[in-house]
Design an enzyme around this catalytic site. Structure first.
Site, PDB file in Angstrom:
ATOM      1  N   GLY A 119       0.807  -1.218   0.000  1.00 18.39           N
ATOM      2  CA  GLY A 119       0.000   0.000   0.000  1.00 18.39           C
ATOM      3  C   GLY A 119       0.839   1.266   0.000  1.00 18.39           C
ATOM      4  O   GLY A 119       2.052   1.243   0.256  1.00 18.39           O
ATOM      5  N   ASN A 120       0.201   2.373  -0.299  1.00 15.67           N
ATOM      6  CA  ASN A 120       0.868   3.669  -0.254  1.00 15.67           C
ATOM      7  C   ASN A 120      -0.149   4.798  -0.179  1.00 15.67           C
ATOM      8  O   ASN A 120      -1.310   4.627  -0.563  1.00 15.67           O
ATOM      9  CB  ASN A 120       1.833   3.871  -1.445  1.00 15.67           C
ATOM     10  CG  ASN A 120       1.477   3.021  -2.634  1.00 15.67           C
ATOM     11  OD1 ASN A 120       0.526   3.338  -3.339  1.00 15.67           O
ATOM     12  ND2 ASN A 120       2.200   1.924  -2.838  1.00 15.67           N
TER      13      ASN A 120
ATOM     14  N   GLY B 198       8.797   0.074   0.665  1.00 16.85           N
ATOM     15  CA  GLY B 198       9.371  -0.950   1.543  1.00 16.85           C
ATOM     16  C   GLY B 198       9.205  -0.725   3.031  1.00 16.85           C
ATOM     17  O   GLY B 198       9.863  -1.388   3.832  1.00 16.85           O
TER      18      GLY B 198
ATOM     19  N   THR C 236       8.082   4.936  -4.010  1.00 15.10           N
ATOM     20  CA  THR C 236       7.495   3.645  -4.360  1.00 15.10           C
ATOM     21  C   THR C 236       7.246   3.528  -5.866  1.00 15.10           C
ATOM     22  O   THR C 236       6.917   4.513  -6.533  1.00 15.10           O
ATOM     23  CB  THR C 236       6.170   3.417  -3.592  1.00 15.10           C
ATOM     24  OG1 THR C 236       5.508   2.295  -4.148  1.00 15.10           O
ATOM     25  CG2 THR C 236       5.248   4.608  -3.681  1.00 15.10           C
ATOM     26  N   SER C 237       7.390   2.305  -6.357  1.00 13.47           N
ATOM     27  CA  SER C 237       7.157   2.072  -7.790  1.00 13.47           C
ATOM     28  C   SER C 237       5.694   2.304  -8.160  1.00 13.47           C
ATOM     29  O   SER C 237       5.354   2.410  -9.341  1.00 13.47           O
ATOM     30  CB  SER C 237       7.540   0.632  -8.155  1.00 13.47           C
ATOM     31  OG  SER C 237       6.733  -0.282  -7.429  1.00 13.47           O
ATOM     32  N   GLU C 238       4.814   2.375  -7.154  1.00 17.37           N
ATOM     33  CA  GLU C 238       3.393   2.614  -7.431  1.00 17.37           C
ATOM     34  C   GLU C 238       3.037   4.106  -7.406  1.00 17.37           C
ATOM     35  O   GLU C 238       1.901   4.468  -7.695  1.00 17.37           O
ATOM     36  CB  GLU C 238       2.521   1.826  -6.435  1.00 17.37           C
ATOM     37  CG  GLU C 238       2.605   0.323  -6.709  1.00 17.37           C
ATOM     38  CD  GLU C 238       1.863  -0.536  -5.698  1.00 17.37           C
ATOM     39  OE1 GLU C 238       1.801  -0.171  -4.517  1.00 17.37           O
ATOM     40  OE2 GLU C 238       1.357  -1.588  -6.109  1.00 17.37           O
TER      41      GLU C 238
ATOM     42  N   HIS D 286      -3.711   3.876  -1.816  1.00 16.80           N
ATOM     43  CA  HIS D 286      -3.713   2.566  -2.474  1.00 16.80           C
ATOM     44  C   HIS D 286      -3.539   1.497  -1.396  1.00 16.80           C
ATOM     45  O   HIS D 286      -2.642   1.606  -0.550  1.00 16.80           O
ATOM     46  CB  HIS D 286      -2.570   2.477  -3.488  1.00 16.80           C
ATOM     47  CG  HIS D 286      -2.287   1.075  -3.940  1.00 16.80           C
ATOM     48  ND1 HIS D 286      -3.242   0.296  -4.561  1.00 16.80           N
ATOM     49  CD2 HIS D 286      -1.184   0.299  -3.822  1.00 16.80           C
ATOM     50  CE1 HIS D 286      -2.718  -0.892  -4.819  1.00 16.80           C
ATOM     51  NE2 HIS D 286      -1.472  -0.923  -4.375  1.00 16.80           N
TER      52      HIS D 286
ATOM     53  N   HIS E 154      -4.551  -2.978  -0.242  1.00 16.05           N
ATOM     54  CA  HIS E 154      -4.828  -4.338  -0.714  1.00 16.05           C
ATOM     55  C   HIS E 154      -5.966  -4.940   0.118  1.00 16.05           C
ATOM     56  O   HIS E 154      -5.743  -5.910   0.855  1.00 16.05           O
ATOM     57  CB  HIS E 154      -3.569  -5.208  -0.604  1.00 16.05           C
ATOM     58  CG  HIS E 154      -2.464  -4.815  -1.537  1.00 16.05           C
ATOM     59  ND1 HIS E 154      -1.257  -5.484  -1.597  1.00 16.05           N
ATOM     60  CD2 HIS E 154      -2.377  -3.818  -2.457  1.00 16.05           C
ATOM     61  CE1 HIS E 154      -0.480  -4.920  -2.511  1.00 16.05           C
ATOM     62  NE2 HIS E 154      -1.127  -3.894  -3.028  1.00 16.05           N
TER      63      HIS E 154
ATOM     64  N   HIS F 234      -5.081  -6.988  -7.711  1.00 19.30           N
ATOM     65  CA  HIS F 234      -4.027  -6.223  -7.046  1.00 19.30           C
ATOM     66  C   HIS F 234      -4.536  -5.455  -5.828  1.00 19.30           C
ATOM     67  O   HIS F 234      -4.180  -5.785  -4.712  1.00 19.30           O
ATOM     68  CB  HIS F 234      -3.380  -5.291  -8.086  1.00 19.30           C
ATOM     69  CG  HIS F 234      -2.329  -4.400  -7.522  1.00 19.30           C
ATOM     70  ND1 HIS F 234      -1.702  -3.434  -8.263  1.00 19.30           N
ATOM     71  CD2 HIS F 234      -1.798  -4.311  -6.278  1.00 19.30           C
ATOM     72  CE1 HIS F 234      -0.828  -2.806  -7.522  1.00 19.30           C
ATOM     73  NE2 HIS F 234      -0.868  -3.319  -6.306  1.00 19.30           N
TER      74      HIS F 234
HETATM   75 ZN   LIG Z   1      -0.181  -2.511  -4.478  1.00 23.35          ZN
END
Ligand SMILES: [Zn+2]
Length: 228
Positions: free
Chosen positions: A29-30, A46, A74-76, A95, A97, A158
């Site tokens: 999440g982010n 991370g 984050t890559s998201e 975001h 899960h 996802h």
């Molecule tokens: Zn995710």
């Protein structure tokens, strides 16, 4: 807007709630918030959302490059940027899960039908995107057309994306989305779902301002009117 220090503490508190309510696991999440001048305060890559300190948060620019903080972007985060680009009216993206809502996307069962009136009033249906590999540019492309039309959407297989005028609003949409998915999960154990009628949907949508809902409403699947 809240000053930066109290905003950082608020983001950490929301992260703790996401983790405590099983809306994310491990470092999933982010959360991001749009600051002034094209800058964004966001959670680092991370790091568990349940254990963040205000100093862990990083500041990134509109290209996704870090401009402050010690962690990694984050890559998201580019998926968040896609939401901000599509929706000038929003200032926060969450975001997560959420397990019940994700389970619906794994089975291909829609979360966008009209069954719970307060959910219809809050954001209409909840659409699910096409599949995209998490953390890749595909994720940005699949969310764009959906987030123009709604404040709560699922990334297939996802997780969820919820947006709001502020971070609390985006977080509460996540809570509401997962609570609705859990309720639908229980209902499906008991029998077939009965959807609201078109007239009932109309009345929910007419009253949505009373729920404090001001964003777009996703109506694509709200009117099949299978049963009354
Ligand atoms: Zn995710």
């Amino acid at each position: 807007m809240t000053d930066n220090e109290s905003l950082r503490r608020l983001i950490c508190e929301i992260g703790r709630r996401m983790y405590a309510k099983n809306l994310v696991a491990a470092s999933d999440g982010n959360i991001s918030v749009r600051l002034d001048e094209g800058q964004f305060l966001c959670t680092p890559s991370g790091v568990s959302k349940g254990f963040m300190q205000p100093t862990d948060l990083i500041v990134a620019d509109g290209q996704g490059e870090k401009i402050g903080g010690t962690g990694k972007v984050t890559s998201e985060f580019p998926t968040h940027l896609a939401c901000y680009e599509e929706r000038p009216d929003i200032h926060a993206v969450v975001h997560a899960h959420p397990p019940h809502a994700i389970a619906f996307t794994l089975t291909g069962i829609s979360l966008s039908e009209a069954v719970l009136p307060e959910v219809v009033a809050a954001f209409g249906g909840v659409p699910t995107s096409a599949y995209a590999t998490p953390g890749t540019p595909e994720g940005n492309d699949v969310i764009r057309p959906l987030i123009r039309e709604c404040d709560a959407a699922m990334l297939a297989r996802h997780g969820s994306i919820t947006v709001g005028r502020n971070v609390e609003e985006a977080y509460f949409k996540l809570e509401k989305l997962e609570h609705a998915a859990q309720t639908l999960y229980y209902a499906r154990q008991l029998g077939a779902l009965r959807t609201l009628s078109a007239d009932q949907v109309d009345r929910c949508l007419a009253g949505r301002q009373a729920y404090g809902a001001i964003g777009p409403v996703y109506t694509a699947d709200l009117y099949p009117d299978k049963t009354d």
